[in-house]
Design a protein around this motif. Structure first.
Motif, PDB file in Angstrom:
ATOM      1  N   SER A 196       7.041  78.553  27.269  1.00  0.00           N
ATOM      2  CA  SER A 196       7.728  77.270  27.133  1.00  0.00           C
ATOM      3  C   SER A 196       6.738  76.305  26.491  1.00  0.00           C
ATOM      4  N   ARG A 276      17.310  79.055  21.819  1.00  0.00           N
ATOM      5  CA  ARG A 276      16.392  78.257  22.647  1.00  0.00           C
ATOM      6  C   ARG A 276      14.965  78.357  22.128  1.00  0.00           C
ATOM      7  N   ASN A 280      12.690  75.222  20.699  1.00  0.00           N
ATOM      8  CA  ASN A 280      11.358  74.898  21.230  1.00  0.00           C
ATOM      9  C   ASN A 280      10.321  74.805  20.117  1.00  0.00           C
ATOM     10  N   SER A 645       4.572  86.995  31.400  1.00  0.00           N
ATOM     11  CA  SER A 645       6.029  87.058  31.229  1.00  0.00           C
ATOM     12  C   SER A 645       6.423  88.531  31.152  1.00  0.00           C
ATOM     13  N   ARG A 670      14.297  86.195  37.691  1.00  0.00           N
ATOM     14  CA  ARG A 670      15.486  85.523  37.179  1.00  0.00           C
ATOM     15  C   ARG A 670      16.442  86.560  36.592  1.00  0.00           C
ATOM     16  N   LYS A 676      19.941  82.107  28.630  1.00  0.00           N
ATOM     17  CA  LYS A 676      19.271  80.876  29.064  1.00  0.00           C
ATOM     18  C   LYS A 676      17.870  81.168  29.600  1.00  0.00           C
ATOM     19  N   THR A 678      13.963  80.570  30.178  1.00  0.00           N
ATOM     20  CA  THR A 678      13.106  79.394  30.322  1.00  0.00           C
ATOM     21  C   THR A 678      11.771  79.587  29.607  1.00  0.00           C
ATOM     22  N   ASP A 680       9.271  80.722  30.887  1.00  0.00           N
ATOM     23  CA  ASP A 680       8.225  80.497  31.872  1.00  0.00           C
ATOM     24  C   ASP A 680       7.699  81.836  32.372  1.00  0.00           C
ATOM     25  N   ASP A 684      12.154  88.439  34.049  1.00  0.00           N
ATOM     26  CA  ASP A 684      13.535  88.243  33.618  1.00  0.00           C
ATOM     27  C   ASP A 684      14.249  89.592  33.604  1.00  0.00           C
TER      28      ASP A 684
END
Length: 763
Positions: A196, A276, A280, A645, A670, A676, A678, A680, A684
């Motif tokens: 992010s 996304r 960013n 990550s 997540r 969607k 993040t 972060d 995932d």
């Protein structure tokens, strides 16, 4: 200190469990059969009736045997794991399997690993760790004494593996010993993938010398291309296509005296996750008011603006067969037939209302090179010349009505997708459109336009649709489908409007929004029909940057043909082509593995320049053992590298949901099924369709089965996309028969011994 394992005790345990299963299943069947016999025999009044009832009982007994097999564990593989818990006043020793076997007469209880509370402790804690668990009538606390995994084949014990590292396995009819951890050794990749981004840490301008130094020669050539020049940027995974395309956009919108500004520029991507990411990246360049949209969002926005009387609700579970037909070039070609049929029907109606013009208008047929509007104009001019003067006002009203119908796309949508005779013209074995798939489209459309639950005559296997929470998903899908619209419909309707009127404009509604500068990332994912509508949105003198890689095509194979066809569909004549030949994302090991997976599809792949972890390929007999090793590996990795990550990339949503349930207790886990991300640190759980264009420190592919990734072009590209998301480490495993794409793979020479050491088969 290693675990003490007694093979003799384990063999006796398995034998006792199999005997308990045999006795339990037989007892249940006999009790039910006996009760049924008492009832049925009492109803028999003749010998013939008794014979018929006797046959029914045998049939019932067979059905009960099959039913019991679905309730109780399979005797050939009754359990895969065991956990021993030491509580202050209690000692629990429980087996985990794919069914339950409990009760006072059972020697060793087995619980279903997907449902039993103790399974949560098994997956979350290691030997020696303290646990606390809420049970229905008490709070259970204590220490996990031991955890074991078992290999069982055809009812025979083949291996026992302790989470303390000791593994005994049967080889050449003798038991052998090795020491190997349950955790796959992923390490050293923390912070190498995209994160992010803090908008306050702004990148240098794209033409700044420091930024230019970060790019290689090919990337600088793309960045510094003339502003009015359209580009096609090609390159395999990790070559920086997205980054350099966005850098060029930033350079154009920040300079050139306002020629290209955010308000008349746009970025189109295929999926939400990539949208996304692009947003960013643009934020770091202080570009915050430029539209970055998925194609679906863009076409939906434009369709809702231009067309009226269409449903507002988008249906998100359209069958792949329906999507592929609606996206196909054959569907767009079929519109000519649909329009021609409409023209001839209007001419027939015209003659019936005005018989005096028949001789004049009969020879006038539909001209496919003209729009329907121009064809109507030809017909109207001829009709007015041949009609009685008293009929001319009425004749003009007739054509005014036809002109108004040109814009009734809502009715066209219903007529087009429910015309069986017309749609059967789509059938073409070369493109994979069969009579069966057309019938699927017809049935789907009828339910979407006309039917509701009570009036649908569809055979449903209810059990196949029951969701994990017990709801019938079929019924919910039908509710959502009725009076909805598919995203693909908008593309078809825009093409229809173009063929009818020659422009993408509806009086009183508006026209397609235009752009001066357009970036299309992952352009190979868009069909010819979708690209044509984007091409229609370009202003005169506009500039376009397309980027893509045919090796990463994961939509319909028929949607993408060649890059020449892509440029033709966009209406772009003079386009400079650039190919990026360096892979900056993945390690040499991942790139080597990707080359093998693509096989005959591999063309000019970018060369990786960075060393890293070897690719790890594993196989486990059953989802239970696979989930166990996955759980230990992820929990260990998250503890060691809190800023890493990790993506667990599944082929379908169902698998992602099942795996995520094991990790809901992890704050950093997540479930991402809507793009969607993040970006972060954390884990995932997601699907292949969600990760295109993204990257993660570590990628884990848990469903590399033969029925998921077959030996075909689509599977090769799909697996290639999934694995090339890895920046540092890649672990791929199967819990059923492994994919044929893995069978002949051999790691780089120096990795052979390492692979064997860390990736045994649990069987």
């Amino acid at each position: 200190m290693s675990e003490l394992i007694s093979i003799d005790e384990e063999i006796l345990r398995l034998k006792a469990v199999r005997e308990d299963l045999k006795v339990t299943v037989k007892s249940v069947s006999e009790n039910i059969l006996g009760e049924a016999s008492q009832i049925l025999i009492g109803t028999a009044e003749t010998k013939d009736e008794w014979g018929a009832l006797h046959e029914q009982l045998h049939t019932y007994n067979s059905l009960m045997s099959r039913k019991s097999q679905s309730i109780y564990p399979d005797p050939n593989f009754p359990y895969f794991a065991r956990i021993v818990l030491d509580e202050p006043h209690h000692h629990r020793d429980v087996l985990l399997g794919y069914g339950s076997l409990v009760g006072g007469q059972v020697s060793f209880p087995i619980v279903d690993w997907r449902k039993a509370p103790v399974a949560q402790v098994f997956f979350e804690k290691k030997s020696g760790e303290v646990f606390e668990q809420e049970l229905p009538r008490r709070l259970s606390t204590g220490v996990v004494a031991s955890r074991f995994l078992y290999g069982i084949r055809r009812g025979e014990l083949t291996s026992v593996w302790s989470d303390k590292g000791k593994r005994l396995y049967l080889s050449d009819q003798a038991w052998k010993e090795e020491f190997i951890s349950w955790t796959i050794p992923l390490s050293g990749g923390e912070g190498k993938a995209v994160r992010s981004i803090d908008p306050t840490q702004v990148w240098s301008d794209a033409d700044d010398s420091e930024t230019q130094k970060l790019l290689d020669r090919d990337q600088r050539e793309v960045l510094n291309s003339p502003p009015d020049e359209s580009l096609l940027v090609l390159g395999g995974a990790g070559s920086g296509k997205t980054t350099v395309a966005l850098l060029r956009l930033a350079k154009l919108v920040k300079g050139l005296n306002g020629t290209f500004v955010p308000s008349n520029s746009m970025v189109i991507v295929p999926h939400e996750g990539l949208r996304r990411l692009c947003t960013n990246i643009l934020w770091t360049m202080n570009i915050v008011d430029l539209a970055v949209l998925t194609y679906d969002d863009w076409i939906t926005r434009e369709g809702a603006k231009v067309f009226k009387d269409l449903p507002k609700r988008i249906y998100n579970s359209t069958p792949a067969t329906v999507v592929n037909i609606k996206r196909s070039s054959r569907m767009i070609a079929l519109l000519d037939t649909y329009i021609a049929d409409g023209f001839r029907a209007a001419k027939k109606d015209l003659i019936q209302k005005f018989p005096e013009i028949e001789a004049t208008v009969i020879p006038i047929d539909y001209e496919p090179h003209n729009t329907l509007l121009k064809n109507y104009d030809r017909l109207q001019i001829a009709s007015l010349k041949a009609s009685y003067p008293a009929n001319r006002e009425r004749l003009n009203r007739f054509f005014s009505f036809l002109h108004s119908e040109l814009y009734d796309l809502a009715q066209d949508r219903i007529s087009l997708f429910t015309d069986e005779k017309l749609l059967l013209g789509l059938v073409d074995e070369k493109t994979g459109i069969t009579t069966h798939s057309v019938n699927q489209l017809l049935e789907y459309s009828r339910r979407q336009f006309f039917s509701h639950l009570s009036s649908i005559e569809v055979e449903k296997e209810t059990e196949a649709h029951i969701a994990l929470d017990g709801r019938d998903e079929t019924e919910e899908d039908e509710e959502d489908l009725y009076k909805s619209i598919d995203v693909e419909d908008y593309v078809v309707l825009f093409h229809l409007l173009l063929k009818k009127t020659g422009q993408l404009f509806v009086p009183g509604r508006g026209s397609l929004t235009t752009s001066k500068y357009l970036v299309i990332d992952e352009a190979q994912e868009l069909s010819e029909s979708e690209l044509r509508i984007l091409g229609c949105s370009l202003e005169k003198g506009s500039s376009v940057t397309l980027s893509g890689d045919e090796g990463q095509l994961t939509t319909s194979e028929d949607a993408f043909l060649t890059w020449d066809k892509v440029l033709e569909a966009m209406g772009l004549e003079s386009v400079k082509r650039s190919r990026l030949m360096t892979n900056y994302r993945s390690t040499k090991s991942v790139a080597h593995f990707g080359l093998h997976v693509l096989g005959p599809l591999a063309k000019e792949l970018p060369q990786a320049v960075r060393m890293g972890l070897p690719v790890i390929v594993s196989h486990f007999e059953g989802i239970g053992p696979g989930c166990t090793i996955l759980s230990d590996t992820l929990r260990d990795l998250v503890r060691r590298e809190e800023n890493s990550s990790i993506a667990v990339v599944c082929k379908d949503e169902k698998t992602a949901k099942i795996l995520y349930q094991l990790f809901e207790d992890l704050e950093s886990s997540r479930l991402v099924l809507d793009g969607k991300f993040t970006f972060d640190p954390g884990v995932d759980f997601t699907t292949l369709d969600e990760v295109k264009g993204l990257e993660f420190d570590y990628v884990i592919i848990p469903d590399a089965h033969s029925f998921v990734y077959r030996d075909d072009h689509f599977s090769r590209r799909a697996l290639y996309v999934a694995l090339t998301r890895a920046v540092h480490g890649l672990w791929i495993f199967s819990t059923a028969k492994p994919s044929p794409l893995l069978e002949t793979w051999q790691p780089l020479g120096e990795e052979q011994a390492y692979r064997q050491m860390i990736s045994p088969s649990l069987s």
